[in-house]
Design a protein around this motif. Structure first.
Motif, mmCIF file in Angstrom:
data_model
loop_
_atom_site.group_PDB
_atom_site.id
_atom_site.type_symbol
_atom_site.label_atom_id
_atom_site.label_comp_id
_atom_site.label_asym_id
_atom_site.label_seq_id
_atom_site.Cartn_x
_atom_site.Cartn_y
_atom_site.Cartn_z
ATOM 1 N N LEU A 817 0.810 -1.213 0.000
ATOM 2 C CA LEU A 817 0.000 0.000 0.000
ATOM 3 C C LEU A 817 0.847 1.268 0.000
ATOM 4 O O LEU A 817 0.307 2.373 -0.016
ATOM 5 N N ARG A 818 2.159 1.112 0.018
ATOM 6 C CA ARG A 818 3.007 2.301 0.025
ATOM 7 C C ARG A 818 3.161 2.909 -1.365
ATOM 8 O O ARG A 818 3.635 4.025 -1.500
ATOM 9 N N THR A 819 2.797 2.159 -2.413
ATOM 10 C CA THR A 819 2.764 2.680 -3.778
ATOM 11 C C THR A 819 1.305 2.813 -4.204
ATOM 12 O O THR A 819 0.385 2.586 -3.420
ATOM 13 N N LYS A 820 1.122 3.153 -5.485
ATOM 14 C CA LYS A 820 -0.227 3.365 -5.992
ATOM 15 C C LYS A 820 -0.988 2.041 -5.963
ATOM 16 O O LYS A 820 -0.510 1.014 -6.432
ATOM 17 N N TYR A 821 -2.209 2.085 -5.395
ATOM 18 C CA TYR A 821 -3.046 0.888 -5.243
ATOM 19 C C TYR A 821 -4.072 0.897 -6.370
ATOM 20 O O TYR A 821 -4.944 1.776 -6.430
ATOM 21 N N VAL A 822 -3.962 -0.047 -7.325
ATOM 22 C CA VAL A 822 -4.781 -0.074 -8.542
ATOM 23 C C VAL A 822 -5.768 -1.221 -8.437
ATOM 24 O O VAL A 822 -5.392 -2.361 -8.116
ATOM 25 N N ARG A 823 -7.051 -0.899 -8.762
ATOM 26 C CA ARG A 823 -8.095 -1.911 -8.815
ATOM 27 C C ARG A 823 -8.990 -1.638 -10.002
ATOM 28 O O ARG A 823 -9.101 -0.490 -10.470
ATOM 29 N N HIS A 824 -9.639 -2.709 -10.528
ATOM 30 C CA HIS A 824 -10.547 -2.576 -11.657
ATOM 31 C C HIS A 824 -11.929 -2.178 -11.180
ATOM 32 O O HIS A 824 -12.311 -2.445 -10.032
ATOM 33 N N VAL A 825 -12.680 -1.567 -12.078
ATOM 34 C CA VAL A 825 -14.067 -1.204 -11.778
ATOM 35 C C VAL A 825 -14.850 -2.486 -11.471
ATOM 36 O O VAL A 825 -14.781 -3.464 -12.221
ATOM 37 N N GLY A 826 -15.602 -2.473 -10.345
ATOM 38 C CA GLY A 826 -16.390 -3.645 -9.949
ATOM 39 C C GLY A 826 -15.696 -4.528 -8.944
ATOM 40 O O GLY A 826 -16.340 -5.405 -8.343
ATOM 41 N N ASP A 827 -14.363 -4.368 -8.743
ATOM 42 C CA ASP A 827 -13.644 -5.177 -7.754
ATOM 43 C C ASP A 827 -13.980 -4.719 -6.335
ATOM 44 O O ASP A 827 -14.472 -3.611 -6.119
ATOM 45 N N LYS A 828 -13.703 -5.618 -5.363
ATOM 46 C CA LYS A 828 -13.825 -5.259 -3.955
ATOM 47 C C LYS A 828 -12.530 -4.611 -3.491
ATOM 48 O O LYS A 828 -11.431 -5.017 -3.897
ATOM 49 N N GLU A 888 -5.171 11.321 22.354
ATOM 50 C CA GLU A 888 -5.121 12.646 22.967
ATOM 51 C C GLU A 888 -4.430 13.616 22.003
ATOM 52 O O GLU A 888 -4.908 13.850 20.898
ATOM 53 N N ASN A 889 -3.253 14.167 22.372
ATOM 54 C CA ASN A 889 -2.580 15.124 21.498
ATOM 55 C C ASN A 889 -1.509 14.486 20.637
ATOM 56 O O ASN A 889 -0.747 15.171 19.960
ATOM 57 N N LEU A 890 -1.428 13.134 20.659
ATOM 58 C CA LEU A 890 -0.474 12.419 19.816
ATOM 59 C C LEU A 890 -1.200 11.872 18.605
ATOM 60 O O LEU A 890 -2.358 11.444 18.688
ATOM 61 N N GLU A 891 -0.545 11.894 17.438
ATOM 62 C CA GLU A 891 -1.195 11.395 16.221
ATOM 63 C C GLU A 891 -0.156 10.832 15.276
ATOM 64 O O GLU A 891 1.047 11.087 15.401
ATOM 65 N N ASP A 892 -0.657 10.022 14.311
ATOM 66 C CA ASP A 892 0.158 9.476 13.223
ATOM 67 C C ASP A 892 -0.722 9.416 11.988
ATOM 68 O O ASP A 892 -1.939 9.213 12.091
ATOM 69 N N ARG A 893 -0.122 9.631 10.784
ATOM 70 C CA ARG A 893 -0.876 9.662 9.534
ATOM 71 C C ARG A 893 -0.237 8.709 8.530
ATOM 72 O O ARG A 893 0.983 8.488 8.542
ATOM 73 N N ALA A 894 -1.089 8.218 7.628
ATOM 74 C CA ALA A 894 -0.636 7.390 6.496
ATOM 75 C C ALA A 894 -1.543 7.679 5.312
ATOM 76 O O ALA A 894 -2.767 7.787 5.474
ATOM 77 N N THR A 895 -0.930 7.844 4.105
ATOM 78 C CA THR A 895 -1.676 8.187 2.887
ATOM 79 C C THR A 895 -1.616 7.015 1.915
ATOM 80 O O THR A 895 -0.538 6.422 1.695
ATOM 81 N N ILE A 896 -2.770 6.682 1.319
ATOM 82 C CA ILE A 896 -2.883 5.592 0.346
ATOM 83 C C ILE A 896 -3.493 6.168 -0.926
ATOM 84 O O ILE A 896 -4.567 6.798 -0.883
ATOM 85 N N ASP A 897 -2.808 5.980 -2.080
ATOM 86 C CA ASP A 897 -3.288 6.460 -3.386
ATOM 87 C C ASP A 897 -4.023 5.305 -4.050
ATOM 88 O O ASP A 897 -3.409 4.305 -4.440
ATOM 89 N N ILE A 898 -5.349 5.439 -4.196
ATOM 90 C CA ILE A 898 -6.184 4.394 -4.794
ATOM 91 C C ILE A 898 -6.624 4.870 -6.175
ATOM 92 O O ILE A 898 -7.134 5.988 -6.316
ATOM 93 N N ARG A 899 -6.391 4.031 -7.166
ATOM 94 C CA ARG A 899 -6.842 4.339 -8.522
ATOM 95 C C ARG A 899 -7.697 3.194 -9.021
ATOM 96 O O ARG A 899 -7.242 2.044 -9.060
ATOM 97 N N VAL A 900 -8.947 3.515 -9.460
ATOM 98 C CA VAL A 900 -9.877 2.521 -10.004
ATOM 99 C C VAL A 900 -9.906 2.725 -11.508
ATOM 100 O O VAL A 900 -10.227 3.817 -11.999
ATOM 101 N N ILE A 901 -9.570 1.675 -12.262
ATOM 102 C CA ILE A 901 -9.440 1.783 -13.721
ATOM 103 C C ILE A 901 -10.442 0.867 -14.393
ATOM 104 O O ILE A 901 -10.992 -0.056 -13.774
ATOM 105 N N GLU A 902 -10.647 1.168 -15.739
ATOM 106 C CA GLU A 902 -11.474 0.310 -16.579
ATOM 107 C C GLU A 902 -10.910 0.336 -17.984
ATOM 108 O O GLU A 902 -9.924 1.043 -18.273
ATOM 109 N N LYS A 903 -11.501 -0.428 -18.914
ATOM 110 C CA LYS A 903 -10.990 -0.505 -20.274
ATOM 111 C C LYS A 903 -11.207 0.841 -20.984
ATOM 112 O O LYS A 903 -12.206 1.513 -20.769
ATOM 113 N N PRO A 904 -10.254 1.205 -21.897
ATOM 114 C CA PRO A 904 -10.360 2.520 -22.561
ATOM 115 C C PRO A 904 -11.377 2.492 -23.703
ATOM 116 O O PRO A 904 -11.853 1.434 -24.123
ATOM 117 N N MET A 905 -11.667 3.687 -24.244
ATOM 118 C CA MET A 905 -12.462 3.813 -25.464
ATOM 119 C C MET A 905 -11.564 3.549 -26.658
ATOM 120 O O MET A 905 -10.346 3.656 -26.584
#
Length: 1122
Positions: A817-828, A888-905
């Motif tokens: 999940l540290r790189t781009k997370y790619v899934r197809h349209v309709g996937d879970k 409380e006043n302590l926190e941590d963050r993590a970013t996930i880039d999700i891209r959902v793709i499908e077949k082109p025209m």
């Protein structure tokens, strides 16, 4: 162990020796699988009973590829390797210089049972060799008479060595050995006997296979002839395990000759079991799945030439699956030693110490077989039966010990003194504990003889002496002596003389009570329940007084019945037949006459065996013991309880085993010597001076089991301000009692009082202890519990401080999940993000800086992770997702880039820009929608305008232009293009707006004239019908083949009559192959069958004759041919 008769073994050895001598005389070392022995044991060996004896065999291993395996056998099949021990010892050595293996068999203290036929066989891969020998055991020579006393001197007595010890002689007197009979050679008897005496000899010496022995005797009497038909003869003998395959092989001179194989003189027919093969000069007989019936003599015969061999079939070892139990009984009880073996019909030998037990008519031993169960029964055990009993099979041994105790005789009712008058009846009665005990009655030391007036009876446990019409000479001391016991019961008979004084005056009534006999005190009489009470009370008074008996306030008036009063002159008899508990109480006798009244009060006490004990139950169990408790009987029978007798049995069994022979006084008993994992039941008897109670109700089944070992690896998993989470592993040793659960306990550091943390058993291997004080140091321990109780505790090495541990929030983002997370349209999309932190952190999901919509995206948080779930991904779900973890006043963050793709025209503006020669140039523009993923390439296809079939020109073309080459001149082409991305090709292609036409260069094609060949022909049969002869009742078919064009019509005829749609016939035509199938023909179906093929160019016909023969005709032909 069972062994073959010596005579039979000798015959086999003799036949083997004959065969070997014949082979050695012709070919020397021609036999392939012999010659491994360098030194063999002597053929006939004599050993002296009681001495040690050693046999040696040597094997040459220079030609062997592996170490040979040696077996010493007795008889046919008994492997002596399983009997190795103190009596039989086996030794093996190897000489590296000569490469010779030396094998020794030593018999320590030879016994007469060691006599018989033996065989040693050595095997090494594809080679084997064997030799046979006979051992004869002779009795040791008798020492001189002068040395007899020296045998009884104690050698270890020191100064007392000269004294004699006759204990060995006394022991020898108990077990007298049978005088050994000299062995008789049955073969020599048969050789010299007349044929009419064969059956008599067989019956006398126990020969069961007389016919087989006579056949072998006939072969032994025939002198061996020189054999020219065989190059290599059969082995002298073969050994095979039951159920295995064996191959008998010999080599003949002429490869074309036919041999016969015989078994015990009968020719063997080929079958699935017996397979005969002839390969060149080699002749083999293969016996598949051998049985004991295959243990026989075999011959290979050609004309007058023969070669012999013996096949020995060894049974697999019979193992003992259920071992023998020990027995502890009293004299006279029945004993059953029971075992189970692995196969039905197995031979089991029983021994008492070193003596084999046989089924004789006068023997007290009985043998029983029931399937796999074998039982040795001793009907009535005696003290001579004490010892160790053994059961042997050819593959196993078990033993059981028998302990016999003398049963003590207990007096349940003693004899009472009697005082009777003339002509009355005197009855002496006693009761003992054993119903089978007999005895004798004595008067003043002289045995009492039965007569018409004196009767003696023995019914069950009761012994009775009855004297009718008592006379003065019957007075005296009477004694009952039980047979076989140093015990006697005595009582006195007093004769009461009646004197009548006639007085002229009146006499007040008087009751004269006899204080002897049943009366234990002045006014108390004790009666055993079930016995008869007869109380004769003398009454005096003038005139004769009247007598009234009463129980309490109720007068007894009955003169007949169980409780009655009989009145005689000057005597009142109070009788109770078969006393019962309700008869106990105060009885009053009142006598009166005109001169006065007299009164006496008697208390009759009924004593009986006690009621059975109650509430028999098991309180605790151990590995081989159990503690039983019970309640005393509610009624002691009127006599104090002396103690209890206990019995136990296995659940489902019907045989009870006594646990104690002496009376046990306590109501708590620890039963021992039980088997862990077996369910038992117990019952208890109460004993008082009267006898034994009925058995108590059987206890609930219980199983001896030891507590488990302590749980392992107890650790602290987590600690908060009020809780502590513990984890552990199961105990290493659980045992037959299983594991019911765990108990968790804790206490403050320094205290000794442990507090139970769980009210019910914990079945899991972790537990959270709640409600703990903050900041305290707490000790924890875990105990495993089963039916046997608590195990030793598992404790922590140091106390635990109850305090919340603050841990910074930390997100453990998975690597994928540290790189781009790619899934197809309709996937879970199911993302599980683990994290850590204490106390429990708050997890929040953001998309592009905004909180996620819970209606579109599902989020679920736990103590250790956060899950983001999208059931069906769409392109609008693409974006940057951020997980925010806060404590409380302590926190941590993590970013996930999700891209959902499908077949082109598909691409746009596809066009042909230039055509030259055989080439065409194409160009197009990228698609308007790339499916949320960059275009990875294009696929270009072409199609001829004539066929319009598409063919791929380029795949994965990354540019937006290409050149199509190798086009065909004169054709016009159209093109189409697919676009591709990570999701795949576009659903639809984009077709070119114009086409590419490849111009011709002026070539002219010249047509050649083609004349089609005429393939028509008239019908012609390429394969005719063939005459056949078949057996009635077996389906058959006739076939032929035909060719012709046009395809001819087929007509089948029988005796020139067309066969129509008769279901008995099936006509088939497969590519010109014609078949007529006739189903189960009879003799009426015989005749001439013809097949006609017809087309417009002509016709053809073939015919055959079918002969159908009956089964009786076939049998007649076979009989006439033989």
């Amino acid at each position: 162990m069972p062994e073959a008769p010596a005579a039979k073994t000798e015959s086999k050895d003799q036949s083997l020796q004959d065969g070997e001598s014949e082979a050695d005389g012709d070919e020397g070392d021609a036999t392939e699988l012999t010659g491994l022995f360098v030194e063999r044991p002597p053929e006939n060996v004599t050993a002296v009973a009681g001495s040690d004896f050693t046999l040696i065999a040597k094997v040459d291993s220079t030609s062997l590829t592996r170490k040979p395996a040696m077996k010493w056998l007795k008889g046919k099949w008994m492997d002596l390797g399983s009997k190795a021990g103190k009596h039989m010892q086996f030794k093996e050595s190897y000489d590296r210089d000569t490469k010779i293996y030396t094998y020794e068999m030593k018999i320590v203290k030879v016994k007469p049972a060691d006599a018989g036929g033996y065989r040693c066989e050595v095997t090494a891969k594809d080679k084997c060799d064997s030799c046979t020998f006979e051992i004869t055991v002779e009795a040791a020579q008798q020492e001189q008479q002068a040395d007899i006393l020296s045998a009884f001197k104690r050698a270890d007595a020191g100064e007392d060595e000269g004294e004699l010890d006759f204990s060995a002689l006394l022991k020898a007197a108990k077990k007298k050995k049978k005088q050994e009979e000299p062995e008789i050679d049955v073969w020599e008897l048969l050789k010299s006997a007349h044929p009419s005496e064969y059956e008599k000899i067989a019956f006398k010496y126990g020969i069961t296979d007389l016919r087989g022995m006579l056949k072998r005797l006939k072969k032994m009497n025939v002198e061996p002839k020189h054999c020219e038909a065989f190059l290599k003869r059969l082995e002298s003998c073969y050994t095979v395990d039951k159920g295995k395959k064996i191959v008998l092989r010999c080599e003949v001179v002429d490869p074309d000759i036919q041999v016969k194989w015989l078994k015990n003189g009968q020719e063997i027919k080929p079958s699935a079991k017996y397979v005969m093969e002839a390969i060149g000069n080699i002749r083999t007989l293969t016996i598949n799945k051998t049985t004991l019936a295959d243990d026989a003599a075999y011959e290979c015969v050609f004309g007058e030439d023969k070669c012999f061999t013996e096949v020995f079939v060894k049974e697999p070892p019979i193992t003992i699956t259920k071992l023998m139990d020990d027995y502890h009984v009293v004299v006279g009880e029945r004993v059953e030693f029971e075992i189970e073996v692995s196969e039905e019909g197995a031979h089991v030998m029983w021994f008492f110490e070193d003596q084999e037990l046989h089924k004789d008519k006068d023997s007290k031993y009985r043998f029983k077989k029931d399937g796999k169960k074998h039982t040795l029964i001793i009907m009535e055990a005696t003290l001579d039966d004490i010892g160790m009993y053994h059961a042997w099979t050819n593959g196993g041994h078990t033993k059981g010990e028998l302990e016999v105790e003398e049963k003590e005789l207990e007096v349940l009712q003693d004899i009472a003194d009697l005082t009777v008058r003339a002509t009355d009846q005197a009855v002496f009665k006693c009761e003992v504990s054993d119903e089978k005990v007999t005895g004798k009655w004595f008067k003043d030391g002289v045995e009492v003889q039965a007569s018409n007036r004196i009767k003696m009876s023995h019914i069950g446990r009761f012994h009775k002496l009855t004297i009718n019409d008592v006379k003065p000479e019957d007075a005296g001391d009477y004694t009952f002596v039980p047979d076989g016991y140093a015990l006697s019961l005595s009582a006195k008979l007093n004769f009461l003389e009646i004197k009548i004084d006639y007085v002229p005056r009146q006499e007040p009534p008087k009751i004269h009570l006899d204080t002897t006999g049943n009366m234990v005190s002045q006014n108390t009489i004790i009666v055993v329940a079930g016995n008869k009470l007869r109380l004769d009370v003398e009454i005096s008074g003038e005139p004769r007084p009247t007598v009234v008996w009463s129980k309490g306030d109720v007068p007894i008036k009955e003169s007949e019945g169980r409780v009655r009063v009989e009145t005689k002159k000057d005597l009142s008899c109070f009788i109770i037949e078969g006393a019962e508990r309700d008869d106990e109480g105060n009885y009053t006798i009142i006598v009166n006459n005109p001169a006065g009244e007299d009164k006496a009060v008697l208390f009759i006490k009924i004593v009986d065996v006690p009621d059975p004990p109650e509430n028999v139950k098991c309180t605790t169990v151990g590995e081989d013991c159990a503690t039983m408790v019970w309640d005393a009987p509610p009624f002691d029978g009127g006599a104090p309880i002396k103690g209890y007798l206990m019995e136990r049995k296995k659940k489902g069994s019907s045989r009870w085993t006594k646990l104690n022979f002496d009376v046990y006084e306590s109501t708590t008993y620890e039963a021992k010597r039980m088997i862990e994992g077996i369910f038992y039941e117990m019952r208890v008897f109460a004993v008082n001076s009267i006898g034994l109670s009925q058995p108590s109700l059987t206890s609930k089944p219980f199983m001896p089991a030891a507590p488990t070992s302590e749980p392992t690896r107890l650790t602290v998993h987590d600690v908060t301000d009020t809780t502590c989470s513990l984890k552990w592993l199961a105990p290493e040793k659980v045992g037959a009692g299983g594991l019911d659960g765990y108990v968790i306990e804790y206490c403050k550091d320094g205290d000794t009082e442990w507090v139970l943390a769980n009210q019910e058993l914990c079945e899991r291997q972790w537990y959270v202890v709640r409600g703990l004080p903050v900041g305290e140091k707490i000790n924890f321990r875990v105990v495993a519990v089963n039916v046997a109780g608590r195990s030793p505790p598992a404790t922590l090495q140091q106390p635990v401080t109850i305090r919340e541990i603050v841990e910074h929030p930390k997100i453990r983002l998975p690597r994928e999940l540290r790189t781009k997370y790619v899934r197809h349209v309709g996937d879970k999309i199911n993302l599980t993000i683990p994290f850590q932190g204490k106390p429990r952190p708050v997890a929040t999901w953001l998309k592009d800086g905004q909180p996620v919509d819970p209606k579109v995206i599902n989020v679920r948080n736990s103590n250790v992770d956060s899950i983001l779930f999208i059931r069906s991904a769409e392109r609008e779900h693409s974006g940057k997702y951020e997980l925010l973890l806060q404590i409380e006043n302590l926190e941590d963050r993590a970013t996930i880039d999700i891209r959902v793709i499908e077949k082109p025209m598909p691409p746009v503006n596809v066009r042909v820009t230039e055509v030259w020669g055989f080439n065409a140039a194409l160009e197009w523009n990228p698609p308007t929608d790339d499916g949320n993923s960059e275009i990875t390439g294009y696929t270009i296809q072409k199609a001829d305008m004539k066929t319009k079939e598409w063919f791929t020109v380029y795949e994965h073309n990354k540019r937006t232009h290409c050149t199509a080459s190798d086009l065909i001149m004169g054709n016009e082409y159209m093109f189409r293009v697919y676009s591709e991305n990570l999701c795949g090709q576009s659903e639809e292609p984009r077709q070119s707006k114009n086409t590419a036409k490849i111009a011709k260069t002026g070539l002219i094609q010249k047509q050649t004239n083609f004349k089609e060949k005429d393939m028509c022909c008239s019908p012609m049969f390429t394969q005719p019908l063939i005459d056949r002869s078949v057996i009635a009742g077996y389906s058959t078919a006739i076939s032929c083949s035909v060719k012709g064009l046009p395809k001819p019509k087929i007509v089948w005829m029988k005796n020139r009559m067309i066969i129509g749609e008769d279901p008995k016939y099936l006509m088939q035509n497969n590519q010109g192959v014609l078949t007529l199938k006739i189903r189960k023909p009879s003799t009426f179906d015989g005749g001439k069958y013809s097949c006609m093929a017809v087309n417009e160019l002509g016709q053809a016909e073939v015919e055959c004759k079918l002969d159908v023969r009956g089964k009786k005709e076939i049998m007649f032909m076979k009989h006439s041919a033989s």
